[in-house]
Design a protein around this motif. Structure first.
Motif, PDB file in Angstrom:
ATOM      1  N   HIS A  86     -21.361 -25.536 -27.313  1.00 55.01           N
ATOM      2  CA  HIS A  86     -20.002 -25.739 -26.811  1.00 55.01           C
ATOM      3  C   HIS A  86     -19.126 -26.333 -27.926  1.00 55.01           C
ATOM      4  O   HIS A  86     -19.610 -26.978 -28.850  1.00 55.01           O
ATOM      5  CB  HIS A  86     -20.021 -26.676 -25.607  1.00 55.01           C
ATOM      6  CG  HIS A  86     -20.757 -26.124 -24.424  1.00 55.01           C
ATOM      7  ND1 HIS A  86     -20.321 -25.037 -23.709  1.00 55.01           N
ATOM      8  CD2 HIS A  86     -21.923 -26.513 -23.836  1.00 55.01           C
ATOM      9  CE1 HIS A  86     -21.167 -24.766 -22.732  1.00 55.01           C
ATOM     10  NE2 HIS A  86     -22.156 -25.647 -22.791  1.00 55.01           N
ATOM     11  N   GLY A  87     -17.837 -26.113 -27.811  1.00 51.73           N
ATOM     12  CA  GLY A  87     -16.901 -26.722 -28.739  1.00 51.73           C
ATOM     13  C   GLY A  87     -16.612 -25.862 -29.952  1.00 51.73           C
ATOM     14  O   GLY A  87     -17.097 -24.727 -30.074  1.00 51.73           O
ATOM     15  N   PRO A  88     -15.816 -26.410 -30.879  1.00 53.16           N
ATOM     16  CA  PRO A  88     -15.433 -25.648 -32.075  1.00 53.16           C
ATOM     17  C   PRO A  88     -16.647 -25.256 -32.912  1.00 53.16           C
ATOM     18  O   PRO A  88     -17.571 -26.049 -33.095  1.00 53.16           O
ATOM     19  CB  PRO A  88     -14.523 -26.631 -32.839  1.00 53.16           C
ATOM     20  CG  PRO A  88     -14.124 -27.669 -31.846  1.00 53.16           C
ATOM     21  CD  PRO A  88     -15.235 -27.757 -30.864  1.00 53.16           C
ATOM     22  N   LEU A  89     -16.611 -24.037 -33.420  1.00 52.92           N
ATOM     23  CA  LEU A  89     -17.720 -23.546 -34.225  1.00 52.92           C
ATOM     24  C   LEU A  89     -17.178 -22.965 -35.526  1.00 52.92           C
ATOM     25  O   LEU A  89     -16.382 -22.026 -35.520  1.00 52.92           O
ATOM     26  CB  LEU A  89     -18.514 -22.478 -33.475  1.00 52.92           C
ATOM     27  CG  LEU A  89     -19.702 -21.881 -34.248  1.00 52.92           C
ATOM     28  CD1 LEU A  89     -20.815 -22.919 -34.403  1.00 52.92           C
ATOM     29  CD2 LEU A  89     -20.234 -20.634 -33.551  1.00 52.92           C
ATOM     30  N   ILE A  90     -17.617 -23.534 -36.640  1.00 52.97           N
ATOM     31  CA  ILE A  90     -17.302 -22.995 -37.958  1.00 52.97           C
ATOM     32  C   ILE A  90     -18.491 -22.151 -38.406  1.00 52.97           C
ATOM     33  O   ILE A  90     -19.637 -22.617 -38.380  1.00 52.97           O
ATOM     34  CB  ILE A  90     -17.053 -24.125 -38.979  1.00 52.97           C
ATOM     35  CG1 ILE A  90     -15.864 -24.995 -38.546  1.00 52.97           C
ATOM     36  CG2 ILE A  90     -16.817 -23.553 -40.380  1.00 52.97           C
ATOM     37  CD1 ILE A  90     -15.695 -26.253 -39.388  1.00 52.97           C
ATOM     38  N   TRP A  91     -18.234 -20.933 -38.803  1.00 55.41           N
ATOM     39  CA  TRP A  91     -19.289 -20.070 -39.338  1.00 55.41           C
ATOM     40  C   TRP A  91     -19.151 -20.056 -40.860  1.00 55.41           C
ATOM     41  O   TRP A  91     -18.105 -19.735 -41.396  1.00 55.41           O
ATOM     42  CB  TRP A  91     -19.148 -18.661 -38.757  1.00 55.41           C
ATOM     43  CG  TRP A  91     -19.868 -17.582 -39.507  1.00 55.41           C
ATOM     44  CD1 TRP A  91     -21.057 -17.682 -40.157  1.00 55.41           C
ATOM     45  CD2 TRP A  91     -19.426 -16.232 -39.689  1.00 55.41           C
ATOM     46  NE1 TRP A  91     -21.392 -16.482 -40.735  1.00 55.41           N
ATOM     47  CE2 TRP A  91     -20.409 -15.562 -40.455  1.00 55.41           C
ATOM     48  CE3 TRP A  91     -18.302 -15.511 -39.261  1.00 55.41           C
ATOM     49  CZ2 TRP A  91     -20.291 -14.240 -40.827  1.00 55.41           C
ATOM     50  CZ3 TRP A  91     -18.191 -14.188 -39.630  1.00 55.41           C
ATOM     51  CH2 TRP A  91     -19.180 -13.552 -40.391  1.00 55.41           C
ATOM     52  N   LEU A  92     -20.240 -20.442 -41.552  1.00 49.69           N
ATOM     53  CA  LEU A  92     -20.239 -20.466 -43.013  1.00 49.69           C
ATOM     54  C   LEU A  92     -21.368 -19.579 -43.512  1.00 49.69           C
ATOM     55  O   LEU A  92     -22.522 -19.761 -43.131  1.00 49.69           O
ATOM     56  CB  LEU A  92     -20.403 -21.896 -43.527  1.00 49.69           C
ATOM     57  CG  LEU A  92     -20.345 -22.085 -45.044  1.00 49.69           C
ATOM     58  CD1 LEU A  92     -19.706 -23.430 -45.391  1.00 49.69           C
ATOM     59  CD2 LEU A  92     -21.748 -22.015 -45.681  1.00 49.69           C
ATOM     60  N   HIS A  93     -21.015 -18.624 -44.370  1.00 54.17           N
ATOM     61  CA  HIS A  93     -22.031 -17.724 -44.932  1.00 54.17           C
ATOM     62  C   HIS A  93     -22.284 -18.041 -46.391  1.00 54.17           C
ATOM     63  O   HIS A  93     -21.373 -18.054 -47.212  1.00 54.17           O
ATOM     64  CB  HIS A  93     -21.619 -16.261 -44.802  1.00 54.17           C
ATOM     65  CG  HIS A  93     -22.628 -15.329 -45.413  1.00 54.17           C
ATOM     66  ND1 HIS A  93     -23.938 -15.280 -44.986  1.00 54.17           N
ATOM     67  CD2 HIS A  93     -22.538 -14.452 -46.452  1.00 54.17           C
ATOM     68  CE1 HIS A  93     -24.605 -14.395 -45.717  1.00 54.17           C
ATOM     69  NE2 HIS A  93     -23.786 -13.892 -46.615  1.00 54.17           N
ATOM     70  N   ALA A  94     -23.573 -18.321 -46.701  1.00 56.44           N
ATOM     71  CA  ALA A  94     -24.018 -18.553 -48.077  1.00 56.44           C
ATOM     72  C   ALA A  94     -25.196 -17.636 -48.315  1.00 56.44           C
ATOM     73  O   ALA A  94     -26.245 -17.797 -47.692  1.00 56.44           O
ATOM     74  CB  ALA A  94     -24.421 -20.017 -48.269  1.00 56.44           C
ATOM     75  N   VAL A  95     -25.036 -16.663 -49.192  1.00 50.68           N
ATOM     76  CA  VAL A  95     -25.958 -15.530 -49.245  1.00 50.68           C
ATOM     77  C   VAL A  95     -27.407 -15.926 -49.487  1.00 50.68           C
ATOM     78  O   VAL A  95     -28.314 -15.384 -48.865  1.00 50.68           O
ATOM     79  CB  VAL A  95     -25.492 -14.496 -50.294  1.00 50.68           C
ATOM     80  CG1 VAL A  95     -25.401 -15.097 -51.671  1.00 50.68           C
ATOM     81  CG2 VAL A  95     -26.402 -13.276 -50.316  1.00 50.68           C
ATOM     82  N   SER A  96     -27.655 -16.893 -50.385  1.00 46.06           N
ATOM     83  CA  SER A  96     -29.038 -17.166 -50.764  1.00 46.06           C
ATOM     84  C   SER A  96     -29.226 -18.649 -51.051  1.00 46.06           C
ATOM     85  O   SER A  96     -28.387 -19.478 -50.702  1.00 46.06           O
ATOM     86  CB  SER A  96     -29.441 -16.323 -51.977  1.00 46.06           C
ATOM     87  OG  SER A  96     -28.616 -16.612 -53.077  1.00 46.06           O
ATOM     88  N   VAL A  97     -30.338 -18.966 -51.699  1.00 50.12           N
ATOM     89  CA  VAL A  97     -30.732 -20.362 -51.884  1.00 50.12           C
ATOM     90  C   VAL A  97     -29.686 -21.159 -52.660  1.00 50.12           C
ATOM     91  O   VAL A  97     -29.269 -22.242 -52.237  1.00 50.12           O
ATOM     92  CB  VAL A  97     -32.087 -20.437 -52.611  1.00 50.12           C
ATOM     93  CG1 VAL A  97     -32.434 -21.884 -52.952  1.00 50.12           C
ATOM     94  CG2 VAL A  97     -33.186 -19.830 -51.741  1.00 50.12           C
TER      95      VAL A  97
END
Length: 421
Positions: free
Chosen positions: A54-65
């Motif tokens: 629930h609540g605000p969701l930030i999606w962060l994409h970092a491809v690899s290690v």
């Protein structure tokens, strides 16, 4: 995706629709080869294994290690604001490492394949309020569909090498179509900011913040492993070749022939190359012990092949001098922040366009040494046997890094300012 449109983008999207039926078969094939997580491979088809919080969701994409570890301080600031962060990556290795290191308030999933069904299922389930992409990971359908859903998108710590810039210039319409879709973009240095604008990003949306890698500080170090390795090495001198690439390892090994009184630790940028690097070491007539094979360091070991992930902090702590790879071949170099944070003296080759501003500052302040081949590399390593020379260089490097702006704080503030309330 915003105007201007691109014929290449349209062709890419159409091809994805045609190829979509093959996605499950390809993933199952990778699963059979041990390249996918048996419990989570369907995440790449857009089938989640966790509920949306629930609540605000930030999606962060970092491809690899590397990208994932570089944003850990940023993630800590974001979750401290009360938001939940969904972190996506693409490799099994990155998922395993991030599982142990993500701050509380973060979730991890694999990025869906850039195909109509997986992307739709992913966005329908997670409904992110904001999307953040790290460095240079562009998936056109994900970007286009996120934009169509009015999800603000931010590109942080943008990275464009000289090679990437040349490639993008060949497809200017595609570059504009992708970059113009971002609500905001941050660049680690002015050179990258100028390239983003040249390639089609709105200059008013670009902010030069400095590098997020500056905020990572010391890397994790296993204290038991460090003590064991120090016991095995004993009183021998050591030096590190970190994040090495094909074509420069030959130079490094030639330098080691002139440094026979000490142990060289080689940490390839891609540890899966370990066996190939081992073959190269033995072909050069050097004795080797390999980390992935759990071979111990013996008295006659000349090279320790550190073909593992997540242990770079260990190698920096073991070595007072570090050559930073990717700089003797046209890769563009790797960052020196981690070496400086661990107190290692920095040696680099001349090809450092990925971090040009950083190395300009370090070299100008005598906080790094540039070499161009095996003789100068061996000479630089040997020069740092003098504690006064080594201390002067590491002190200068620390001063340079400390003077840089806090990119983590500025980037976090920017992201949070764009999060819909």
């Amino acid at each position: 995706m915003p105007n201007p449109s691109s014929p290449l983008l349209s062709a890419y999207l159409a091809l994805g629709t045609v190829l979509q039926p093959l996605a499950p078969w390809l993933l199952k094939r990778r699963l059979a080869l041990g390249k996918e997580d048996p419990a989570r491979w369907r995440e790449k088809l857009g089938h989640p294994t966790l509920p949306r919080p629930h609540g605000p969701l930030i999606w962060l994409h970092a491809v690899s290690v590397g990208e994932g570890l570089s944003v850990l301080p940023l993630l800590t600031r974001l979750v401290a604001s009360g938001a939940t962060v969904l972190v996506t990556s693409t490799t099994v290795t990155s998922a395993r490492l991030l599982a142990d290191r993500l701050p509380k308030g973060c979730l991890h999933q694999f990025l869906p394949s850039d195909l109509p069904g997986p992307v739709t299922r992913f966005l329908d389930h997670w409904r992110p309020d904001l999307a953040v992409f790290v460095e240079s990971e562009f998936w056109p359908r994900l970007l286009r569909d996120s934009k169509a859903r009015h999800i603000p998108m931010v590109l942080v710590n943008a990275r464009i090498s000289d090679t990437s810039a040349r490639n993008w210039r060949r497809v200017p319409g595609l570059a504009r179509a992708i970059l113009s879709g971002f609500t905001a973009l941050t660049a680690p240095e002015p050179r990258v900011a100028a390239l983003l604008a040249e390639l089609g990003a709105d200059p008013a949306r670009i902010r030069t913040t400095g590098s997020l890698k500056r905020g990572t500080g010391r890397l994790p170090v296993d204290a038991v492993a460090l003590a064991d390795l120090r016991d095995a090495i004993g009183n021998r001198k050591t030096w590190l070749a970190a994040s090495t690439h094909p074509g420069e390892e030959e130079v490094i090994l030639d330098a080691q022939h002139a440094l026979s009184d000490r142990l060289l630790i080689v940490a390839p940028r891609h540890p899966q190359r370990g066996d190939a690097v081992r073959d190269l070491i033995t072909a050069r007539g050097l004795t080797v012990a390999q980390r992935s094979r759990q071979e111990p360091i013996a008295a006659d070991t000349q090279v320790y092949l550190a073909d593992s992930l997540g242990e770079m902090g260990l190698w920096f702590d073991l070595c007072p001098v570090a050559f930073i790879g990717g700089s003797l071949v046209p890769v563009g170099g790797h960052n020196a922040y981690e070496a400086v944070a661990h107190g290692s003296a920095v040696v680099t080759g001349p090809q450092v366009s990925n971090f040009a501003a950083l190395y300009d500052s370090l070299l100008g302040a005598k906080g790094a040494v540039m070499v161009r081949g095996a003789p100068s590399l061996a000479g630089a390593i040997r020069a740092f046997d003098d504690p006064a020379i080594r201390t002067a260089q590491t002190t200068a490097a620390t001063t340079v890094i400390s003077a840089e702006s806090d990119a983590t704080a500025e980037t976090a503030a920017l992201i949070l300012s764009l999060l819909p309330r």
